[in-house]
Design a protein around this motif. Structure first.
Motif, mmCIF file in Angstrom:
data_model
loop_
_atom_site.group_PDB
_atom_site.id
_atom_site.type_symbol
_atom_site.label_atom_id
_atom_site.label_comp_id
_atom_site.label_asym_id
_atom_site.label_seq_id
_atom_site.Cartn_x
_atom_site.Cartn_y
_atom_site.Cartn_z
ATOM 1 N N ALA A 140 0.847 -1.198 0.000
ATOM 2 C CA ALA A 140 0.000 0.000 0.000
ATOM 3 C C ALA A 140 0.878 1.243 0.000
ATOM 4 C CB ALA A 140 -0.919 0.007 1.208
ATOM 5 N N TYR A 147 3.414 -2.454 5.326
ATOM 6 C CA TYR A 147 2.719 -2.163 4.071
ATOM 7 C C TYR A 147 3.675 -1.650 2.983
ATOM 8 C CZ TYR A 147 -1.932 -3.008 6.001
ATOM 9 O OH TYR A 147 -3.049 -3.600 6.540
ATOM 10 N N GLU A 175 -8.214 -0.947 1.134
ATOM 11 C CA GLU A 175 -7.839 -2.356 1.237
ATOM 12 C C GLU A 175 -9.073 -3.252 1.347
ATOM 13 O OE1 GLU A 175 -5.665 -2.889 4.834
ATOM 14 O OE2 GLU A 175 -4.965 -4.917 4.356
ATOM 15 N N GLN A 182 -4.300 0.807 -1.695
ATOM 16 C CA GLN A 182 -3.810 -0.567 -1.536
ATOM 17 C C GLN A 182 -3.568 -1.114 -2.951
ATOM 18 O OE1 GLN A 182 -3.644 -1.861 1.661
ATOM 19 N NE2 GLN A 182 -2.942 -3.930 1.126
#
Lengths: 463, 463
Positions: free
Chosen positions: B29, B39, B406, B424
């Motif tokens: 992300a 992430y 997400e 995401q």
């Protein structure tokens, strides 16, 4: 008139299975009032206590025959298949069948068992029994025979093989041990880990190094990792409970303290804080991702003492807990297989509504007389003989009067198990072996281990 | 002004990770409003949809670099240890770190992950991506390089190794796939089995026979066993439900019909009888001893269609169910990761009180836009294009407006996920890949499989 002990010895004698004229094992139960199902099989886990008794009495032939015949049942090849037993497995049980007047051994690896559960513990008990045989007979040459070396190596390969996860514990399906029905013991249940540790210790003493260096090195690496993992992550006492209770969650990275991301709301911390005595403690039933099963499982905890998987201090703490919570853990019949029972929704979800494992029955916190010998052994090892004595006093007269039932039910074990067989062999041997261990603590050596010390461990090949 | 698609392609471009000047993956992300945690890693499972898009667009270099670098991260030796990743595993994720001005790749096999979950799916996705690369580039030589052959063989050895049980399915710990937290998916979860089947199919096409005969034979044996096992024991439709509902229990022996000893009281049979449409059906989430998880898991069911793990008729039935129960399974955002949510005691017991997986959030029946591509692929494979079209209409404008979250929460997916990141990458690639698959069904070939036919399967070495 026969004494209770004499009666028990005679019943054990009558439980012996003969194969082509030679004694090879003992039946699970000799209850003529109920259909045999698979109670006429010899189960490897059930035979362990029979084996130790036969060894104590110098009846080496039965144990030797058992080891030789079960070794023949172990699959030796083929590892890339399914629906056939994996290489190295030892069956859950076997029985003698007669075809055209000739006898054969028929094994069951779970393909006949209800729910097709896998007997992971069989191969671990098998190595423990083999070591006891060598200890009793002092006949190391027996275990050094190439076929036995191969058998041990195959079991070790199966246990030590690379798997998907990085824990030193063994990942197994639910119901893969003495608790052979679904009971929420999937993952890394304590009983399997304690037997695994004992089997690793035994294999290390029995394996010749030559040719198996990789396995011996693997065992030496695994033993301390497994030991530390269990002593650290499975241990519960009031101090540890307080740490868990205050765990931070969602920690990312190598410095995480709450390694398995346990949420303390999932733990019955209030009950445990009342239940745990000041110097008492025990090993949790299971540890996995966001999972800490706080049930007390007897076989795992006691075997952890006997095999020195736990420290001397932890061993004492476990016995202190058993003494302090005697009503819960022993009640009127030594002793509970686990405590407390799964009830209500937990029962429904973890057992899948199993009517045999209703709360306080059978595996779900029933009382199992076979555990008497393991309790007695742990009591001897920790010098807590009073615990063994008190347990024996509870069991002695009642077992015989009740005709040696498989298990007892109820929160205190007051009821004979709803579906319990009578004349269950390991109820009889559990009693007899406990008697022997009380009189002769030296027999403990057959299946116990001192603290592991890699420096001074020595190998079979050095003997 | 940019179209939504142009915006998405640009965001994908910005997600690319460079390592020593070469593109090697995409970050999970790119949400600058929240701390990176992990992430900023490239996750193998997340990268799959990125990879397929890059291959479609002829950006072969990124996928080739990804495959080469991740292969280098795979442990090649040491199998008798613990606390280190097993031989053959592919990490969950990696990131670029800079030490003294020089870049290195740092991998995570679960040793950093919250709760130390094991990424079993990584090695399966890796083979699927490798096959897609070979399909797209027609460069079989790439996969025939010795280091790639070794990498595939190591993964296959890990998956096909002898284990304790006799099922053709893979035994894994809880949280070992896209659902990487505890959610009652221990044992034999469908997602892993479907990915395993696809990986077996892919490996069979990529492995040179010479030197790996044992593995190729193992794959050929396993494929039909696994297929039959899933088609038979995981399948639920109204007819099968009726069989399960009337199961006899406690059957002992080879002739048992209720093989896994399922108690129908453990199944929400009344709800299911209402919910299942006449010609609809699906694969259960999990099957084990006395365990039948009747939750619908999307990735597993859709991947089973794409890989032909299920039959043509079963594929149609799954799509029929999705269409008939659209509100439940898709709602306002394609689509639910699973249905229904675990609630109340089931939530508490199966998740261990995980606050991120509360009912109808995140893994516990949240809606995941990444699944749009897999739904579209299954719709194309079954000729049910309307399903893909309807799903795309729901997602298209909303994803961009919501800045590509997400996941979504709530019974119908109306809420942006409580802890969802924005931007995401696999939300973006899920949308783009679905778009490509709708316009160009031929791209399906990159990751789909026709019905397995051992007679006419052919080997890489025959090409």
């Amino acid at each position: 008139m026969q004494s209770i002990e004499e009666q028990a010895w005679q019943l054990l004698e009558e439980s012996i299975i003969y194969y082509r004229g030679r004694p090879v094992g003992t039946v699970a139960a000799n209850d003529v009032s109920q259909s045999a199902l698979n109670y006429d099989h010899c189960f490897i886990r059930d035979f362990a206590s029979s084996a130790f008794l036969f060894l104590i009495k110098g009846r080496y032939d039965i144990v030797r025959n058992f080891l030789e015949e079960t070794l023949r049942l172990q699959p030796k090849k083929e590892k890339l298949d399914a629906y056939t037993p994996g290489r190295g497995l030892i069956p859950a049980s076997f029985k003698v069948v007669s075809i055209n007047g000739k006898e054969y051994l028929e094994s069951d690896f779970g393909e006949n068992a209800i729910a097709r559960v896998t007997p992971v513990d069989s191969c671990l008990w098998w190595i423990i029994i083999l070591r006891a045989y060598v200890k009793a007979t002092k006949d190391l040459q027996f275990a050094l025979q190439p076929e036995f070396q191969e058998g041990i190596a195959l079991i070790m390969e199966l246990c030590l093989a690379t798997r998907f996860d990085m824990y030193p514990t063994l990942l197994v399906p639910d119901g893969s041990c003495m608790i052979h029905r679904r009971l929420g013991i999937y993952g890394y249940p304590l009983e399997i880990q304690a037997l695994f540790y004992a089997a690793l210790r035994a294999a290390r003493q029995l394996l010749v190094c030559a040719g198996d260096e990789e396995i011996v090195i693997g065992i030496d690496k695994r033993l301390p990792l497994l030991q530390n993992h269990i002593r650290q992550h499975y241990w519960i006492d009031i101090n540890r409970l307080n740490v868990i209770y205050r765990f931070k969650c969602e920690e990312y990275g190598l410095t995480a303290i709450n390694l398995f991301n346990i949420y303390s709301d999932s733990i019955p911390y209030a009950d445990l804080a009342v239940w745990l005595p000041k110097n008492g403690g025990y090993l949790a039933g299971n540890v996995g991702p966001s999972q800490l099963d706080t049930r007390f499982f007897s076989l795992g905890n006691l075997m952890a003492i006997i095999s020195s998987l736990v420290s001397e201090q932890q061993s004492q703490a476990i016995m202190t807990l058993i003494e302090a919570q005697w009503e819960d853990l022993v009640g009127t019949m030594p002793m509970k297989i686990c405590f407390p029972a799964l009830e209500k929704e937990e029962y429904r979800i973890f057992t899948g509504c199993d009517p045999k494992n209703i709360p306080w029955s059978y595996h779900n916190a029933g009382n199992w007389p076979v555990l008497l010998w393991i309790l007695t052994a742990a009591a001897q090892k920790t010098g807590r003989k009073n615990i063994a004595k008190n347990a024996m006093e509870l069991a002695e007269n009642r077992l015989s009067e009740d005709e040696w039932p498989e298990y007892y039910d109820g929160a205190r074990g007051m009821l004979i198990g709803r579906e319990a067989r009578r004349y269950q062999t390991w109820t009889i041997t559990g009693f007899l072996l406990a008697k022997e261990l009380m009189l002769h603590p030296e027999y403990l050596e057959l299946f116990s281990f001192e603290e592991f010390d890699v420096e001074n461990a020595g190998y079979a090949c050095n003997l």
